[in-house]
Design a protein around this motif. Structure first.
Motif, mmCIF file in Angstrom:
data_model
loop_
_atom_site.group_PDB
_atom_site.id
_atom_site.type_symbol
_atom_site.label_atom_id
_atom_site.label_comp_id
_atom_site.label_asym_id
_atom_site.label_seq_id
_atom_site.Cartn_x
_atom_site.Cartn_y
_atom_site.Cartn_z
ATOM 1 N N VAL A 150 0.843 -1.196 0.000
ATOM 2 C CA VAL A 150 0.000 0.000 0.000
ATOM 3 C C VAL A 150 0.878 1.246 0.000
ATOM 4 C CG1 VAL A 150 -1.661 1.332 1.360
ATOM 5 C CG2 VAL A 150 -1.960 -1.134 1.084
ATOM 6 N N PHE A 151 1.915 1.235 0.817
ATOM 7 C CA PHE A 151 2.844 2.364 0.862
ATOM 8 C C PHE A 151 3.498 2.581 -0.494
ATOM 9 C CE2 PHE A 151 7.228 3.834 1.487
ATOM 10 C CZ PHE A 151 6.968 5.076 2.025
ATOM 11 N N ALA A 152 3.965 1.517 -1.122
ATOM 12 C CA ALA A 152 4.613 1.628 -2.435
ATOM 13 C C ALA A 152 3.624 2.142 -3.473
ATOM 14 C CB ALA A 152 5.183 0.279 -2.855
ATOM 15 N N LEU A 153 2.380 1.693 -3.419
ATOM 16 C CA LEU A 153 1.365 2.172 -4.353
ATOM 17 C C LEU A 153 1.134 3.671 -4.184
ATOM 18 C CD1 LEU A 153 -0.825 1.534 -6.499
ATOM 19 C CD2 LEU A 153 -2.379 1.166 -4.579
ATOM 20 N N LEU A 154 1.063 4.139 -2.944
ATOM 21 C CA LEU A 154 0.873 5.566 -2.695
ATOM 22 C C LEU A 154 2.070 6.385 -3.179
ATOM 23 C CD1 LEU A 154 -0.780 5.458 0.819
ATOM 24 C CD2 LEU A 154 -1.872 5.948 -1.366
ATOM 25 N N VAL A 155 3.269 5.850 -3.005
ATOM 26 C CA VAL A 155 4.462 6.544 -3.494
ATOM 27 C C VAL A 155 4.440 6.638 -5.013
ATOM 28 C CG1 VAL A 155 6.978 6.360 -3.715
ATOM 29 C CG2 VAL A 155 5.895 6.002 -1.509
ATOM 30 N N ILE A 156 4.061 5.564 -5.682
ATOM 31 C CA ILE A 156 3.993 5.566 -7.151
ATOM 32 C C ILE A 156 2.933 6.548 -7.635
ATOM 33 C CG2 ILE A 156 3.340 4.162 -9.138
ATOM 34 C CD1 ILE A 156 4.692 1.790 -7.665
#
Length: 76
Positions: A36-42
């Protein structure tokens, strides 16, 4: 010496640092939270990139608003 190593192996150094960062993040937070964190960063990166390049919004908000107003006009 360090400059030569950075020029020839810079991608490997960045890859190792990113792997260590995400590995620690996985150990501390957990797998799904990390995704989820990586998706938000992307998503944040893409929005910022589009703003920097002065591109239009990914979602055509004016068309969506018009479509919604026409679709739900009977509620008025």
């Amino acid at each position: 010496m360090w400059k030569e190593m950075w020029e020839s192996h810079g991608g490997r150094f960045v890859g190792i640092a990113a792997g260590m960062f995400f590995g620690l993040l996985y150990l501390i937070v957990g797998l799904w939270d990390m995704f989820v964190f990586a998706l938000l960063v992307i998503i944040g990166y893409q929005v910022g990139k589009r703003k920097d390049l002065h591109l239009s919004s990914l979602i055509p908000w004016q068309r969506v608003g018009f479509w919604l107003s026409e679709r739900w006009r009977w509620l008025k």
